[in-house]
Enzyme design. Sequence first.
Site, PDB file in Angstrom:
ATOM      1  N   PRO A  86       0.803  -1.226   0.000  1.00  0.00           N
ATOM      2  CG  PRO A  86      -0.287  -1.244   2.057  1.00  0.00           C
ATOM      3  CD  PRO A  86       0.518  -2.097   1.139  1.00  0.00           C
ATOM      4  CD  GLU A 113      -0.652  -7.382  11.719  1.00  0.00           C
ATOM      5  OE1 GLU A 113      -0.817  -6.163  11.556  1.00  0.00           O
ATOM      6  OE2 GLU A 113      -1.583  -8.192  11.878  1.00  0.00           O
ATOM      7  NE  ARG A 150      -8.146  -4.524 -20.938  1.00  0.00           N
ATOM      8  CZ  ARG A 150      -8.047  -3.316 -21.466  1.00  0.00           C
ATOM      9  NH1 ARG A 150      -7.034  -2.527 -21.180  1.00  0.00           N
ATOM     10  NH2 ARG A 150      -8.978  -2.871 -22.293  1.00  0.00           N
ATOM     11  CG  ASP A 164      -8.366   0.539 -22.696  1.00  0.00           C
ATOM     12  OD1 ASP A 164      -9.430   0.054 -23.077  1.00  0.00           O
ATOM     13  OD2 ASP A 164      -7.334  -0.111 -22.480  1.00  0.00           O
TER      14      ASP A 164
END
Length: 221
Positions: A86, A113, A150, A164
């Site tokens: 993150p 963690e 893709r 896109d």
Amino acid sequence: MKIDILTLFPEMFETIFSHSIIKRAITEKKVEIEIHNFRDYSKDPHHKVDDTPYGGGCGMVLTCQPIFDCVESLKTKDSKVILLTPDGLPYKQKVAYELSKEKHLILICGHYEGFDDRIRTLCDYEISIGDYVLTGGELASMVLTDSIVRLLPGVIEEESHKNDSFNNNLLDYPTYTKPSVFRGMEVPSVLLSGDHKKIEEYRKEESIKKTQKRRPDLLEK
Ligand code: ADE
């Protein structure tokens, strides 16, 4: 392209790549995806992969040894190693394009963690898929894999990803299919006109309008 994914939960990947476009890309050998349980690389007699944090604190921390050994056994001069975390670089379509040009990606899914910070020294990229915390990097690695595969040559028509959302910092224009009227809602007449120049102009305008309304931050770029 080859994609190796390092995880403690290989079962999570059992069906995710067996559908639709990714499945076809694998069958047609446009990509090879291999899942590795880095617990198998642990030299601990009990195959432990985590330990308590130095300095105290709650939870367990992934240790270096299994992940270092697993990455080093897979890495070649063509590899790019990516840690899903993150606190990584925010993942964007531009990054997906960059990564789709690589020959070999090694994706490391963190868990529990956290992980020993020295694991970062193995990595060419650290990537976050959004400002929220998942229980592990597995879903993030699936997101990366899907969005990269893709874009590989021949997986979907180039024309479809040229339009896109996020290309040229614009969201996609609206599309419609038959019938031309559904519950009183009409397809914009220009799309039925057969005038390709006008249709192109209309789509560009709609793209800009939608981006202004929903994601003005993209236009500022
Ligand atoms: N692992 C946990 N949360 C994540 C996120 N937002 N992006 C990438 N990897 C993660």
